[in-house]
Structure formats: C-alpha cells, structure tokens
Design a protein around this motif. Structure first.
Motif, PDB file in Angstrom:
ATOM      1  N   MET A   1       0.840  -1.198   0.000  1.00 18.51           N
ATOM      2  CA  MET A   1       0.000   0.000   0.000  1.00 18.51           C
ATOM      3  C   MET A   1       0.873   1.245   0.000  1.00 18.51           C
ATOM      4  N   GLY A   2       0.433   2.248  -0.708  1.00 16.06           N
ATOM      5  CA  GLY A   2       1.172   3.496  -0.779  1.00 16.06           C
ATOM      6  C   GLY A   2       0.867   4.394   0.404  1.00 16.06           C
ATOM      7  N   TYR A   3       1.629   5.463   0.493  1.00 17.58           N
ATOM      8  CA  TYR A   3       1.435   6.410   1.582  1.00 17.58           C
ATOM      9  C   TYR A   3       2.067   7.748   1.241  1.00 17.58           C
ATOM     10  N   LEU A   4       1.698   8.772   2.016  1.00 18.10           N
ATOM     11  CA  LEU A   4       2.148  10.140   1.810  1.00 18.10           C
ATOM     12  C   LEU A   4       2.907  10.623   3.035  1.00 18.10           C
ATOM     13  N   THR A   5       4.090  11.216   2.796  1.00 16.58           N
ATOM     14  CA  THR A   5       4.887  11.801   3.876  1.00 16.58           C
ATOM     15  C   THR A   5       5.387  13.173   3.449  1.00 16.58           C
ATOM     16  N   THR A   6       5.917  13.918   4.429  1.00 17.52           N
ATOM     17  CA  THR A   6       6.535  15.213   4.157  1.00 17.52           C
ATOM     18  C   THR A   6       7.701  15.416   5.114  1.00 17.52           C
ATOM     19  N   HIS A   7       8.466  16.448   4.844  1.00 18.49           N
ATOM     20  CA  HIS A   7       9.589  16.843   5.692  1.00 18.49           C
ATOM     21  C   HIS A   7       9.802  18.322   5.442  1.00 18.49           C
ATOM     22  N   VAL A   8       9.810  19.141   6.489  1.00 18.40           N
ATOM     23  CA  VAL A   8      10.018  20.575   6.334  1.00 18.40           C
ATOM     24  C   VAL A   8      11.417  20.917   6.818  1.00 18.40           C
ATOM     25  N   LEU A   9      12.171  21.595   5.951  1.00 15.55           N
ATOM     26  CA  LEU A   9      13.514  22.034   6.298  1.00 15.55           C
ATOM     27  C   LEU A   9      13.582  23.554   6.208  1.00 15.55           C
ATOM     28  N   ASP A  10      14.071  24.175   7.263  1.00 13.98           N
ATOM     29  CA  ASP A  10      14.270  25.623   7.340  1.00 13.98           C
ATOM     30  C   ASP A  10      15.642  25.902   6.736  1.00 13.98           C
TER      31      ASP A  10
END
Length: 117
Positions: free
Chosen positions: A1-10
């Motif tokens: 199964m697929g999935y969604l992620t994120t990562h925020v970099l300053d």
C-alpha cells in the motif's frame, strides 16, 4: 500500500521546521475538502504517514503549510503581510500504491519542493 509523507527544512537556519501546521486537502474538481490536519515534529516530519491505506487514493491533493506562523515563532522580522505565509503545494497522485514524499524547503523569502522517496 502506498502512503504520503513530508519533511520541512528551514533553509535559512539549516535545521528542521518543527511545529508547523499542515492541512491536507483532497481536490475534486472545484471542491476542496480538508481531510486531515497534522503538525511537524522536532525533526520536521510527521510522526506517522500523513495518509495511507484506504485514505490514500489516486487524485489531486494539497498540503497547506502554515509557514508564516513558524517564521514568526522563529523571530524572523518581516513587514505584514509577509511575503510567505500560507504555502499551498498542489500535486497529483497517479499510483496510490507508491510512496509520495512531498518535502518543503522554506526560508522567509523562498520555498521549493520536489517528489522524494
């Protein structure tokens, strides 16, 4: 199964963007439906996939990053309204069995994104 992620970099401070509110929106034609709200952790990521399983389907989405609140909390001085405040990233999911990683690299005057893995 697929999935969604994120990562925020300053990118201005060279560290993860923590405690950033992100609204997850599903787009259906002209209709926008907020389906979830998450917040980044100390590493600029979410503690679990944003969407996965039956909640992650083919279609159009937006991740709406409330970067202005983060930048204010970091003490970045700026005229109001800020050049960057709320940043919507609209993207399409053509295969919901894959991993879609949609990071945000942000500073007070610029941002960028890409599809990671």
């Amino acid at each position: 199964m697929g999935y969604l992620t994120t990562h925020v970099l300053d990118t201005a401070q060279g560290r993860p963007g923590q405690d950033i509110k992100i609204e997850v929106i599903r787009i259906n034609g002209s209709e926008r439906q907020v389906i979830k709200t998450v917040t980044t952790n100390d590493d600029g990521r979410c503690d679990s996939p944003i969407l996965e399983g039956d909640d992650f389907v083919t279609g159009e989405y937006e991740l709406v990053f409330h970067a202005g609140d983060y930048l204010r909390a970091q003490g970045f001085k700026a005229d109001e309204p800020r050049f960057l405040d709320v940043i919507p990233l609209r993207f399409g999911v053509s295969d919901a069995s894959e991993h879609y990683h949609v990071p945000l690299l942000v500073s007070p005057y610029s941002y960028s994104t890409y599809r990671g893995s």
